[in-house]
Design a protein around this motif. Structure first.
Motif, PDB file in Angstrom:
ATOM      1  N   THR A 196       6.605   2.879  15.887  1.00  0.00           N
ATOM      2  CA  THR A 196       5.687   2.448  14.845  1.00  0.00           C
ATOM      3  C   THR A 196       6.230   2.902  13.495  1.00  0.00           C
ATOM      4  O   THR A 196       7.394   3.274  13.375  1.00  0.00           O
ATOM      5  N   GLU A 197       5.391   2.891  12.475  1.00  0.00           N
ATOM      6  CA  GLU A 197       5.830   3.213  11.115  1.00  0.00           C
ATOM      7  C   GLU A 197       6.435   4.624  11.040  1.00  0.00           C
ATOM      8  O   GLU A 197       6.038   5.532  11.761  1.00  0.00           O
TER       9      GLU A 197
ATOM     10  N   ASN B  37       3.072  -0.123   6.193  1.00  0.00           N
ATOM     11  CA  ASN B  37       3.308   1.311   6.191  1.00  0.00           C
ATOM     12  C   ASN B  37       2.234   1.983   5.351  1.00  0.00           C
ATOM     13  O   ASN B  37       2.154   1.752   4.142  1.00  0.00           O
ATOM     14  N   LYS B  38       1.411   2.817   5.947  1.00  0.00           N
ATOM     15  CA  LYS B  38       0.231   3.339   5.246  1.00  0.00           C
ATOM     16  C   LYS B  38       0.561   4.273   4.093  1.00  0.00           C
ATOM     17  O   LYS B  38      -0.235   4.436   3.178  1.00  0.00           O
ATOM     18  N   TYR B  39       1.740   4.901   4.117  1.00  0.00           N
ATOM     19  CA  TYR B  39       2.117   5.794   3.026  1.00  0.00           C
ATOM     20  C   TYR B  39       3.084   5.149   2.035  1.00  0.00           C
ATOM     21  O   TYR B  39       3.284   5.664   0.939  1.00  0.00           O
TER      22      TYR B  39
ATOM     23  N   GLN C  84       0.858  -1.179   0.000  1.00  0.00           N
ATOM     24  CA  GLN C  84       0.000   0.000   0.000  1.00  0.00           C
ATOM     25  C   GLN C  84       0.900   1.235   0.000  1.00  0.00           C
ATOM     26  O   GLN C  84       1.755   1.387   0.858  1.00  0.00           O
ATOM     27  N   VAL C  85       0.715   2.104  -0.985  1.00  0.00           N
ATOM     28  CA  VAL C  85       1.568   3.288  -1.080  1.00  0.00           C
ATOM     29  C   VAL C  85       0.724   4.525  -1.327  1.00  0.00           C
ATOM     30  O   VAL C  85      -0.405   4.451  -1.809  1.00  0.00           O
TER      31      VAL C  85
ATOM     32  N   PHE D  79      13.584  -0.732   9.200  1.00  0.00           N
ATOM     33  CA  PHE D  79      12.368  -1.364   8.697  1.00  0.00           C
ATOM     34  C   PHE D  79      11.248  -1.171   9.721  1.00  0.00           C
ATOM     35  O   PHE D  79      10.865  -2.093  10.440  1.00  0.00           O
ATOM     36  N   ASP D  80      10.744   0.060   9.772  1.00  0.00           N
ATOM     37  CA  ASP D  80       9.701   0.381  10.747  1.00  0.00           C
ATOM     38  C   ASP D  80       8.335  -0.058  10.239  1.00  0.00           C
ATOM     39  O   ASP D  80       8.041   0.025   9.035  1.00  0.00           O
TER      40      ASP D  80
END
Length: 578
Positions: free
Chosen positions: A380-381, A330-332, A282-283, A349-350
């Motif tokens: 977190t991320e 990672n949501k972004y 997901q980017v 690698f968060d």
């Protein structure tokens, strides 16, 4: 008659062997891409791009050099077979001759003396040893031929690139050279081997970088080349090679360009490990599938992508290894660039932690891709890249993320110190300037941290904090006395490194995602529209000029001697003078 055949076969084998050795050295000294005569003609063509006679001469010399090269490789293959045949025939002839010259003994009259028995045994050992030596020489020569044959990669997907002033060119052959010795520290400082340069802080010691160019008209542009796939990774440069990555939902690629003329030398696809071909991350459009910048040690280039695949290719497109770190949560989209240290690739690698996975710092062996160690991280991320700093007492790997700035031992992964912060959605990477780690925690403060503590140093080693100039995407840059922060809204803030006090603040007509770069005493800030603002790194704002790529850009500039390399939305630019 047998004697003549034996002599002729031995001479034949000796001559063929000598010719093959000479041919091997000739081939290694005449790689098609390394012909100085052709390079001189190409340089002359830049001054006279419409000279058709010069173009034809280059084509003819290039074709002749390639024909000679491949003919030499073919002759090496034929020579190997001839040498093997000659050696076999020579051994058979010598053996036959020795049998024919033997006087048949009369068992009743001849009694073998001890010295005769010893001589016969020695002769057998000599003949056997000679056969082994000749056979080994033949095998070694064959191997040398095979290695030379692999010195050329024929890329089936012919790449056509537009080189400024030279029209369309095709490049289907890449010369292979063996890995050299590890580079020296000075080599890293004179190249641009990683995200934001050799120190990861966006600084270059070169003072001869250009200050005026225009991408649309071509003024001040040595060359520009279209990049096959999109990406937000910045270029890395080592010697005559420029590396870049590109990716979309289905493909991931690593590119190698010639820094002199922009020729796309090779493209290597990064295929997912078996069973992970449908792994799609997901980017966000502001991150994409190829945001991390590659890193190189001058022999191998290492690249990581949004799906967690990391690759290693040597400078001649040979795949060294491919590793799968798993799909980042990672949501972004994943954007942390790798760091190289003591034969290890270090990766921040968060992870968002939706399925219970935790963030990690991972070290892979640079030679094999195997995991050396991993360390859990209490975060977190996040989106920053780690930096490697030399404190004078040892190296530290400094990382940033939501809530914490954490330093690790790069050799073991052990946590050295941490500072608790209050940021969220952290994107800017830290820098090391004036003996301080300067970290921008988005939506919080700027922290200046002394790196000589241990454990939780939040209350003891924070030299200063500032709410002025907190950037949200771009990483800061410093000349050791002042530190500069670029906000996405178009504001640049200058603070004093020692005190954190604001020196000046200025608004520009543009938005900033790219991190600023410092070359000599000049700062280059790329806006999202492709405009580049150039000003002095001084206590009073002093504009030097404004240049333009002619297309949008969110990537950081890369500086080498007399040139700047920049990636736009479509093209890779080499800026400077011919």
């Amino acid at each position: 008659m047998v004697y003549v055949l034996a002599v002729l076969s031995c001479c034949f084998s000796l001559i063929v062997g000598m010719l093959m050795l000479a041919n091997v050295f000739t081939v290694r000294m005449s790689l098609p891409l390394d012909m100085p005569e052709i390079e001189q003609l190409r340089t002359a063509l830049k001054d006279n791009p419409s000279d058709e006679m010069l173009k034809n001469k280059i084509r003819d010399m290039d074709l002749a050099s390639r024909r000679f090269y491949f003919a030499s490789l073919t002759s090496l293959g034929t020579g190997s077979l001839l040498l093997l045949g000659g050696l076999v025939f020579a051994v058979i002839s010598l053996k036959t001759l020795s049998v024919m010259r033997m006087k048949m003994p009369n068992p009743k009259e001849y009694v073998m003396r001890p010295e005769d028995l010893a001589a016969a045994a020695s002769a057998r050992w000599v003949i056997g040893g000679l056969s082994v030596v000749l056979l080994t020489a033949s095998i070694v020569t064959g191997i040398l031929w095979q290695r030379n044959e692999s010195d050329v990669i024929e890329i089936s997907d012919v790449h056509k690139v537009m080189v400024e002033g030279q029209g369309t060119k095709e490049k289907v052959v890449v010369s292979i050279q063996p890995l050299g010795p590890p580079p020296l520290r000075a080599d890293f400082l004179t190249n641009w081997p990683a995200f934001r340069g050799p120190t990861g802080c966006g600084t270059s010691s070169y003072t001869n970088t250009p200050i005026s160019w225009d991408g649309k008209s071509g003024k001040g542009i040595i060359w520009k080349v279209k990049v096959p796939l999109p990406g937000l990774s910045s270029p890395v440069i080592w010697g005559k090679r420029v590396f870049l990555t590109g990716a979309n939902e289905k493909k991931r690629e690593v590119y190698c360009f010639d820094s002199a003329n922009g020729t796309l030398l090779w493209t290597m696809a990064v295929d997912s490990a078996p069973g992970n071909t449908n792994k799609v991350p997901q980017v966000n459009q502001d991150t994409g599938y190829a945001a991390p910048t590659s890193v190189t040690d001058g022999r191998i280039v290492y690249s990581i992508f949004a799906n967690g695949d990391i690759s290693a290719f040597d400078f001649c497109a040979q795949k060294m290894w491919l590793a799968d770190l798993g799909l980042p949560g990672n949501k972004y989209g994943f954007s942390a660039s790798p760091v190289l240290h003591n034969g290890k690739i270090l990766i921040q690698f968060d992870y968002g932690g939706e399925d219970g996975r935790t963030s990690q710092l991972i070290a892979l062996d640079a030679g094999s891709g195997k995991k050396v160690w991993s360390a859990s991280r209490p975060v977190t991320e996040s989106w920053p890249s780690p930096i490697l700093i030399d404190t004078g007492k040892g190296f530290q790997l400094v990382t940033m993320a939501n809530e914490f700035v954490v330093s690790h031992d790069p050799d073991s992964g052990k946590e050295l110190w941490r500072v608790k912060c209050g940021g969220s959605d952290v994107a800017p990477s830290p820098i090391f300037a004036g003996g301080l780690v300067i970290a921008t925690e988005t939506s919080d403060l700027i922290y200046a941290i002394k790196p000589d503590g241990a454990g939780d140093v939040t209350k003891t080693h924070v030299a200063w904090k500032s709410e002025d100039g907190v950037s949200d995407v771009a990483s800061p840059v410093s000349n050791g006395d002042l530190v500069f922060f670029a906000h996405s809204g178009g504001t640049i803030t200058c603070l004093d490194v020692k005190t954190g006090k604001i020196v000046w603040d200025k608004s520009f007509d543009g938005e900033f995602y790219a991190s600023p770069g410092l070359a000599g005493n000049l700062i280059y800030q790329v806006s999202r529209s492709g405009e580049v603002f150039i000003f002095k790194a001084d206590r009073q704002y002093a504009a030097i000029g404004k240049a333009s790529l002619g297309e949008p850009s969110d990537c950081s500039p890369a500086f080498v001697d007399g040139k700047i390399f920049m990636r736009g939305a479509t093209n890779l630019f080499c800026i400077g003078t011919n």
